[in-house]
Motif scaffolding. Structure first.
Motif, short mmCIF file in Angstrom:
data_model
loop_
_atom_site.label_atom_id
_atom_site.label_comp_id
_atom_site.label_asym_id
_atom_site.label_seq_id
_atom_site.Cartn_x
_atom_site.Cartn_y
_atom_site.Cartn_z
N THR A 13 0.86 -1.12 0.02
CA THR A 13 -0.17 0.24 -0.11
C THR A 13 1.02 1.10 -0.02
O THR A 13 1.76 1.27 0.77
CB THR A 13 -0.87 -0.05 1.20
N VAL A 14 0.82 2.11 -1.12
CA VAL A 14 1.69 3.32 -0.85
C VAL A 14 0.74 4.63 -0.53
O VAL A 14 -0.27 4.78 -1.14
CB VAL A 14 2.18 3.63 -2.48
N ARG A 15 1.16 5.13 0.50
CA ARG A 15 0.51 6.31 1.03
C ARG A 15 1.37 7.51 0.51
O ARG A 15 2.44 7.59 0.79
CB ARG A 15 0.66 6.40 2.51
N ILE A 16 0.67 8.48 -0.19
CA ILE A 16 1.60 9.53 -0.88
C ILE A 16 1.25 10.72 0.24
O ILE A 16 0.30 11.21 0.32
CB ILE A 16 0.69 9.94 -1.88
N LEU A 17 2.44 11.18 0.81
CA LEU A 17 2.44 12.21 1.87
C LEU A 17 2.63 13.49 1.08
O LEU A 17 2.21 14.23 1.57
CB LEU A 17 3.57 11.75 2.80
N HIS A 18 3.58 13.14 -0.03
CA HIS A 18 3.56 14.70 -0.61
C HIS A 18 4.04 14.11 -2.18
O HIS A 18 5.02 13.06 -2.31
CB HIS A 18 4.89 15.46 -0.18
N GLY A 19 3.76 14.91 -3.20
CA GLY A 19 4.03 14.21 -4.38
C GLY A 19 2.96 13.52 -5.17
O GLY A 19 1.91 13.74 -5.01
N ALA A 20 3.43 12.68 -6.21
CA ALA A 20 2.69 11.92 -6.74
C ALA A 20 3.27 10.21 -6.87
O ALA A 20 4.52 10.14 -6.68
CB ALA A 20 2.74 12.32 -8.43
N PHE A 21 2.37 9.37 -7.08
CA PHE A 21 2.65 7.88 -7.42
C PHE A 21 1.63 7.37 -8.22
O PHE A 21 0.31 7.50 -7.87
CB PHE A 21 2.59 7.18 -6.02
N ARG A 22 1.98 6.93 -9.53
CA ARG A 22 1.11 6.60 -10.43
C ARG A 22 -0.06 7.36 -10.94
O ARG A 22 0.56 8.52 -11.08
CB ARG A 22 0.60 5.07 -10.09
N HIS A 23 -1.17 7.28 -10.62
CA HIS A 23 -2.17 8.06 -11.12
C HIS A 23 -2.70 9.11 -10.04
O HIS A 23 -3.55 9.98 -10.32
CB HIS A 23 -3.53 7.47 -11.55
N GLU A 24 -2.18 9.07 -8.76
CA GLU A 24 -2.65 9.95 -7.61
C GLU A 24 -1.33 10.91 -7.41
O GLU A 24 -0.27 10.97 -7.51
CB GLU A 24 -2.68 9.08 -6.38
N ARG A 25 -1.98 12.39 -6.89
CA ARG A 25 -0.98 13.12 -6.53
C ARG A 25 -1.60 13.88 -5.50
O ARG A 25 -2.99 14.19 -5.30
CB ARG A 25 -0.96 14.14 -7.81
N THR A 26 -0.81 14.68 -4.56
CA THR A 26 -1.27 15.33 -3.45
C THR A 26 -1.62 16.85 -4.05
O THR A 26 -1.36 17.14 -5.14
CB THR A 26 -0.22 15.59 -2.49
N ALA A 27 -2.59 17.40 -3.17
CA ALA A 27 -3.24 18.77 -3.62
C ALA A 27 -2.31 19.91 -3.54
O ALA A 27 -2.46 21.10 -4.57
CB ALA A 27 -4.46 18.97 -2.99
N TYR A 28 -1.19 19.79 -2.83
CA TYR A 28 -0.37 20.72 -2.50
C TYR A 28 0.94 20.56 -3.27
O TYR A 28 1.40 19.31 -3.40
CB TYR A 28 -0.44 21.13 -0.98
N GLN A 29 1.70 21.30 -3.56
CA GLN A 29 2.88 21.23 -4.09
C GLN A 29 3.85 22.10 -3.31
O GLN A 29 3.86 23.24 -3.22
CB GLN A 29 2.91 21.27 -5.80
N LEU A 30 5.04 21.66 -3.19
CA LEU A 30 6.27 22.54 -2.77
C LEU A 30 7.00 23.30 -4.10
O LEU A 30 6.83 22.76 -4.87
CB LEU A 30 7.47 21.66 -1.56
N LYS A 31 7.89 23.98 -3.69
CA LYS A 31 8.53 24.52 -4.88
C LYS A 31 9.59 23.59 -5.21
O LYS A 31 9.94 23.67 -6.45
CB LYS A 31 9.36 25.98 -4.34
N THR A 32 10.01 22.90 -4.61
CA THR A 32 11.18 21.83 -4.94
C THR A 32 10.30 20.61 -5.11
O THR A 32 9.43 20.09 -4.38
CB THR A 32 11.95 21.23 -3.62
N ASP A 33 10.75 19.88 -6.37
CA ASP A 33 9.84 18.61 -6.67
C ASP A 33 10.45 17.41 -5.81
O ASP A 33 11.35 16.96 -6.04
CB ASP A 33 10.39 18.36 -8.14
#
Length: 93
Positions: A13-33
């Motif tokens: 199970t992949v929990r996305i704390l920040h960024g993206a994995f496959r087809h899911e992405r967090t709603a917020y983004q930092l300036k650094t990728d």
């Protein structure tokens, strides 16, 4: 916790704390990728994760392997710029 996106796979199970994995992405983004994932891998299973310029893995509990490197609880593995993916394998527990 219910705002953390998850991708359920047969091996983990992949929990996305920040960024993206496959087809899911967090709603917020930092300036650094940056991608920050919590990946509980099921016993005796493996998962391949993309790696960018820098990657590290911190094990919380259990045991496993990355290539020929054995992992133990509370261990930090820092990767160089070689390669584009990391294969993480869980042990029996």
């Amino acid at each position: 916790a219910n705002q953390v996106k998850e991708v359920d796979l047969p091996t983990a199970t992949v929990r996305i704390l920040h960024g993206a994995f496959r087809h899911e992405r967090t709603a917020y983004q930092l300036k650094t990728d940056v991608t920050l994932l919590h990946v509980p891998v099921k016993p005796n299973q493996s998962i391949n994760l993309d790696a960018k310029e820098m990657a590290f893995i911190y094990t919380l509990s259990g045991n496993g392997k990355i290539e020929d490197t054995n992992l133990k609880p509370q261990q930090l593995i820092n990767f160089s710029e070689d390669g584009t993916s990391i294969k993480l394998s869980a042990g029996a527990e």
